[in-house]
Design a protein around this motif. Structure first.
Motif, PDB file in Angstrom:
ATOM      1  N   ARG A 142      19.071  -0.816  -2.406  1.00 52.07           N
ATOM      2  CA  ARG A 142      18.940   0.424  -3.178  1.00 52.07           C
ATOM      3  C   ARG A 142      17.477   0.859  -3.215  1.00 52.07           C
ATOM      4  NH1 ARG A 142      21.089  -0.638  -8.880  1.00 52.07           N
ATOM      5  NH2 ARG A 142      20.322  -2.746  -8.441  1.00 52.07           N
ATOM      6  N   ILE A 143      17.243   2.105  -2.854  1.00 51.47           N
ATOM      7  CA  ILE A 143      15.891   2.652  -2.907  1.00 51.47           C
ATOM      8  C   ILE A 143      15.628   3.140  -4.321  1.00 51.47           C
ATOM      9  CG2 ILE A 143      14.365   4.480  -2.050  1.00 51.47           C
ATOM     10  CD1 ILE A 143      15.852   4.297   0.631  1.00 51.47           C
ATOM     11  N   LYS A 144      14.635   2.518  -4.972  1.00 48.68           N
ATOM     12  CA  LYS A 144      14.318   2.838  -6.355  1.00 48.68           C
ATOM     13  C   LYS A 144      13.195   3.855  -6.487  1.00 48.68           C
ATOM     14  CE  LYS A 144      16.040   0.769  -9.260  1.00 48.68           C
ATOM     15  NZ  LYS A 144      17.278   1.021 -10.021  1.00 48.68           N
ATOM     16  N   ARG A 145      12.316   3.882  -5.495  1.00 44.84           N
ATOM     17  CA  ARG A 145      11.227   4.857  -5.519  1.00 44.84           C
ATOM     18  C   ARG A 145      10.894   5.247  -4.087  1.00 44.84           C
ATOM     19  NH1 ARG A 145       7.563   2.214  -8.435  1.00 44.84           N
ATOM     20  NH2 ARG A 145       6.339   1.439  -6.674  1.00 44.84           N
ATOM     21  N   LYS A 146      10.800   6.535  -3.814  1.00 50.04           N
ATOM     22  CA  LYS A 146      10.586   7.022  -2.454  1.00 50.04           C
ATOM     23  C   LYS A 146       9.250   6.526  -1.896  1.00 50.04           C
ATOM     24  CE  LYS A 146       8.419  11.428  -3.732  1.00 50.04           C
ATOM     25  NZ  LYS A 146       8.525  12.902  -3.641  1.00 50.04           N
ATOM     26  N   PRO A 147       9.150   6.394  -0.573  1.00 51.22           N
ATOM     27  CA  PRO A 147       7.896   5.943   0.034  1.00 51.22           C
ATOM     28  C   PRO A 147       6.805   7.001  -0.105  1.00 51.22           C
ATOM     29  CG  PRO A 147       9.494   6.557   1.721  1.00 51.22           C
ATOM     30  CD  PRO A 147      10.222   6.595   0.423  1.00 51.22           C
ATOM     31  N   GLN A 148       5.621   6.562  -0.537  1.00 47.53           N
ATOM     32  CA  GLN A 148       4.482   7.447  -0.687  1.00 47.53           C
ATOM     33  C   GLN A 148       3.231   6.755  -0.171  1.00 47.53           C
ATOM     34  OE1 GLN A 148       4.681   8.309  -4.987  1.00 47.53           O
ATOM     35  NE2 GLN A 148       5.217  10.413  -4.465  1.00 47.53           N
ATOM     36  N   VAL A 149       2.401   7.501   0.539  1.00 43.77           N
ATOM     37  CA  VAL A 149       1.147   6.938   1.036  1.00 43.77           C
ATOM     38  C   VAL A 149       0.235   6.629  -0.146  1.00 43.77           C
ATOM     39  CG1 VAL A 149      -0.915   7.362   2.422  1.00 43.77           C
ATOM     40  CG2 VAL A 149       1.324   8.157   3.237  1.00 43.77           C
ATOM     41  N   SER A 150      -0.240   5.378  -0.205  1.00 47.59           N
ATOM     42  CA  SER A 150      -1.105   4.964  -1.305  1.00 47.59           C
ATOM     43  C   SER A 150      -2.521   4.646  -0.852  1.00 47.59           C
ATOM     44  CB  SER A 150      -0.521   3.733  -2.002  1.00 47.59           C
ATOM     45  OG  SER A 150      -0.423   2.645  -1.102  1.00 47.59           O
ATOM     46  N   GLU A 151      -2.678   4.357   0.438  1.00 49.74           N
ATOM     47  CA  GLU A 151      -4.003   3.959   0.920  1.00 49.74           C
ATOM     48  C   GLU A 151      -4.062   4.133   2.435  1.00 49.74           C
ATOM     49  OE1 GLU A 151      -6.895  -0.035   0.890  1.00 49.74           O
ATOM     50  OE2 GLU A 151      -4.923  -0.057  -0.092  1.00 49.74           O
ATOM     51  N   GLU A 152      -5.255   4.442   2.932  1.00 53.16           N
ATOM     52  CA  GLU A 152      -5.493   4.519   4.369  1.00 53.16           C
ATOM     53  C   GLU A 152      -6.664   3.617   4.724  1.00 53.16           C
ATOM     54  OE1 GLU A 152      -6.042   8.632   5.310  1.00 53.16           O
ATOM     55  OE2 GLU A 152      -3.877   9.047   5.328  1.00 53.16           O
ATOM     56  N   VAL A 153      -6.541   2.946   5.871  1.00 50.83           N
ATOM     57  CA  VAL A 153      -7.561   1.984   6.284  1.00 50.83           C
ATOM     58  C   VAL A 153      -8.039   2.330   7.685  1.00 50.83           C
ATOM     59  CG1 VAL A 153      -8.046  -0.442   6.802  1.00 50.83           C
ATOM     60  CG2 VAL A 153      -6.563   0.145   4.871  1.00 50.83           C
ATOM     61  N   LEU A 154      -9.338   2.464   7.847  1.00 53.93           N
ATOM     62  CA  LEU A 154      -9.975   2.625   9.162  1.00 53.93           C
ATOM     63  C   LEU A 154     -11.233   1.763   9.135  1.00 53.93           C
ATOM     64  CD1 LEU A 154     -10.324   3.865  11.961  1.00 53.93           C
ATOM     65  CD2 LEU A 154     -11.412   5.853  10.873  1.00 53.93           C
ATOM     66  N   THR A 155     -11.112   0.540   9.626  1.00 56.42           N
ATOM     67  CA  THR A 155     -12.193  -0.435   9.549  1.00 56.42           C
ATOM     68  C   THR A 155     -12.515  -0.935  10.953  1.00 56.42           C
ATOM     69  OG1 THR A 155     -11.440  -1.131   7.356  1.00 56.42           O
ATOM     70  CG2 THR A 155     -12.943  -2.607   8.510  1.00 56.42           C
ATOM     71  N   TYR A 156     -13.798  -1.063  11.247  1.00 57.67           N
ATOM     72  CA  TYR A 156     -14.254  -1.524  12.553  1.00 57.67           C
ATOM     73  C   TYR A 156     -14.652  -2.986  12.463  1.00 57.67           C
ATOM     74  CZ  TYR A 156     -14.338   3.369  13.963  1.00 57.67           C
ATOM     75  OH  TYR A 156     -13.980   4.660  14.261  1.00 57.67           O
ATOM     76  N   TRP A 157     -14.017  -3.805  13.306  1.00 56.83           N
ATOM     77  CA  TRP A 157     -14.314  -5.233  13.360  1.00 56.83           C
ATOM     78  C   TRP A 157     -14.893  -5.574  14.729  1.00 56.83           C
ATOM     79  CZ3 TRP A 157     -13.908  -7.500   8.753  1.00 56.83           C
ATOM     80  CH2 TRP A 157     -13.044  -6.936   7.811  1.00 56.83           C
ATOM     81  N   GLY A 158     -15.339  -6.820  14.894  1.00 59.68           N
ATOM     82  CA  GLY A 158     -15.966  -7.219  16.146  1.00 59.68           C
ATOM     83  C   GLY A 158     -15.061  -7.088  17.356  1.00 59.68           C
ATOM     84  N   CYS A 159     -13.754  -7.315  17.150  1.00 56.91           N
ATOM     85  CA  CYS A 159     -12.814  -7.298  18.274  1.00 56.91           C
ATOM     86  C   CYS A 159     -12.007  -6.005  18.360  1.00 56.91           C
ATOM     87  CB  CYS A 159     -11.852  -8.480  18.165  1.00 56.91           C
ATOM     88  SG  CYS A 159     -12.657 -10.082  18.286  1.00 56.91           S
ATOM     89  N   GLY A 160     -12.256  -5.059  17.484  1.00 49.92           N
ATOM     90  CA  GLY A 160     -11.501  -3.813  17.550  1.00 49.92           C
ATOM     91  C   GLY A 160     -11.334  -3.180  16.183  1.00 49.92           C
ATOM     92  N   LYS A 161     -10.571  -2.102  16.176  1.00 50.62           N
ATOM     93  CA  LYS A 161     -10.367  -1.337  14.941  1.00 50.62           C
ATOM     94  C   LYS A 161      -9.094  -1.756  14.221  1.00 50.62           C
ATOM     95  CE  LYS A 161     -10.549   2.663  17.062  1.00 50.62           C
ATOM     96  NZ  LYS A 161     -11.091   2.349  18.389  1.00 50.62           N
ATOM     97  N   GLU A 162      -9.148  -1.624  12.918  1.00 46.88           N
ATOM     98  CA  GLU A 162      -7.969  -1.773  12.075  1.00 46.88           C
ATOM     99  C   GLU A 162      -7.633  -0.378  11.550  1.00 46.88           C
ATOM    100  OE1 GLU A 162      -6.545  -4.293   8.123  1.00 46.88           O
ATOM    101  OE2 GLU A 162      -8.665  -4.131   8.649  1.00 46.88           O
ATOM    102  N   VAL A 163      -6.438   0.104  11.913  1.00 46.72           N
ATOM    103  CA  VAL A 163      -6.027   1.460  11.551  1.00 46.72           C
ATOM    104  C   VAL A 163      -4.658   1.371  10.885  1.00 46.72           C
ATOM    105  CG1 VAL A 163      -5.615   3.802  12.361  1.00 46.72           C
ATOM    106  CG2 VAL A 163      -7.277   2.361  13.548  1.00 46.72           C
ATOM    107  N   LYS A 164      -4.593   1.657   9.571  1.00 49.34           N
ATOM    108  CA  LYS A 164      -3.343   1.460   8.845  1.00 49.34           C
ATOM    109  C   LYS A 164      -3.121   2.553   7.810  1.00 49.34           C
ATOM    110  CE  LYS A 164      -3.320  -3.576   9.275  1.00 49.34           C
ATOM    111  NZ  LYS A 164      -3.388  -4.861   8.551  1.00 49.34           N
ATOM    112  N   VAL A 165      -1.846   2.880   7.654  1.00 48.00           N
ATOM    113  CA  VAL A 165      -1.403   3.734   6.559  1.00 48.00           C
ATOM    114  C   VAL A 165      -0.498   2.874   5.686  1.00 48.00           C
ATOM    115  CG1 VAL A 165      -0.195   5.836   5.889  1.00 48.00           C
ATOM    116  CG2 VAL A 165      -1.536   5.789   8.009  1.00 48.00           C
ATOM    117  N   ILE A 166      -0.842   2.749   4.401  1.00 49.56           N
ATOM    118  CA  ILE A 166      -0.128   1.852   3.493  1.00 49.56           C
ATOM    119  C   ILE A 166       0.700   2.679   2.518  1.00 49.56           C
ATOM    120  CG2 ILE A 166      -0.381   0.013   1.780  1.00 49.56           C
ATOM    121  CD1 ILE A 166      -3.104  -0.590   3.134  1.00 49.56           C
ATOM    122  N   PHE A 167       1.963   2.275   2.365  1.00 46.52           N
ATOM    123  CA  PHE A 167       2.901   2.986   1.497  1.00 46.52           C
ATOM    124  C   PHE A 167       3.271   2.154   0.281  1.00 46.52           C
ATOM    125  CE2 PHE A 167       3.501   5.046   5.521  1.00 46.52           C
ATOM    126  CZ  PHE A 167       3.967   6.319   5.254  1.00 46.52           C
TER     127      PHE A 167
END
Length: 271
Positions: A142-167
């Motif tokens: 059962r879905i109790k609360r609809k998905p909503q974007v809460s955070e965005e991540v764009l971080t550069y690390w030694g081996c590459g980028k971390e690119v995420k949308v968090i719900f």
């Protein structure tokens, strides 16, 4: 004196970072040891282990084992992520027997040790085992609360980028759940589908520096659709219109003070 090796496990609420990505790995859903009589499984391979996922029940037989008996697992579908991840969805060929303990087995793995889980209490890697309960689960999540974007991540690390949308996405079910995310490029129509974890009402779409189901390109508009699935394969679709997405535009920096760091000392003989 026995030597010990200190392993640092970093568990991040919004990201997972390792200095060295490695070249293989297998993750299994569900993580819970207890199963209903009608479970489904997701087996996900990283990097070189993707080949084994694509060859399940061909070069690599996959099954559950209890004592001398085996239950074959049938591949329902295979999903390929955008970056170094491939997963297969499986179900037992026959109904499992309540009370029995089954271990998950994959034949002919180059390194059988990758099909293990680490037990923080015993400080050892152990076989992946499940105990079967009496229940036949036919109830949909059962879905109790609809998905909503809460955070965005764009971080550069030694081996590459971390690119995420968090719900934020709240779902009610008696077992673990995952979310089948379909991400569509609105400019080209290209679609990628992949099952992602839903933990503590958080769902992450994107990639870290080592792998990821979804690559978000610059200046590209996307939309996402979601279907929730529990550990018995019962599904509930989020039926409203697709959610618009884009690649995070602002660079972010990790807040190391908020990381949950767990240090474990593991004897070399146990590795």
């Amino acid at each position: 004196m026995r030597l010990s090796k200190l392993i640092l496990f970093l568990f991040l609420t919004s990201s997972s970072v390792f200095a060295y990505c490695g070249d293989s790995g297998i993750w299994v859903f569900p993580n819970d040891r207890k199963l209903n009589k009608n479970p489904v499984f997701i087996v996900e391979g990283f990097a070189r282990s993707q080949k084994a996922i694509l060859s399940l029940n061909k070069e690599h037989k996959i099954y559950l084992k209890s004592g001398n008996s085996k239950v074959d697992l049938v591949v329902l579908e295979t999903l390929i992520g955008d970056f170094q991840l491939t997963q297969a969805v499986l179900k037992p060929e026959v109904e499992l027997i309540p009370g029995l303990v089954y271990s998950l087995e994959i034949d002919n793995l180059k390194n059988p040790e990758i099909l293990r889980r680490f037990n923080f209490e015993t400080k050892k890697f152990e076989s992946i085992e499940f105990i079967v309960g009496e229940e036949l689960d036919l109830k949909k999540p059962r879905i109790k609360r609809k998905p909503q974007v809460s955070e965005e991540v764009l971080t550069y690390w030694g081996c590459g980028k971390e690119v995420k949308v968090i719900f934020d996405f709240k779902v009610k079910d008696d077992s673990e759940v995952v979310v089948r995310a379909l991400v569509r490029n609105r400019m080209t129509g290209k679609e990628t589908e992949f099952y992602v974890s839903l933990i503590n009402d958080k769902m992450v779409l994107g990639k870290n520096m080592c792998s990821g189901a979804f690559l978000f390109e610059e200046e590209v508009r996307y939309e996402a659709e979601f279907v929730v699935m529990d550990a018995s394969g019962n599904k509930t679709a989020y039926s409203r219109k697709p959610i618009n997405l884009s690649r995070p535009a602002k660079r972010t920096y990790p807040e190391f003070s908020k990381l949950d760091l767990k240090f474990e000392s593991i004897e070399l003989d146990d590795l």
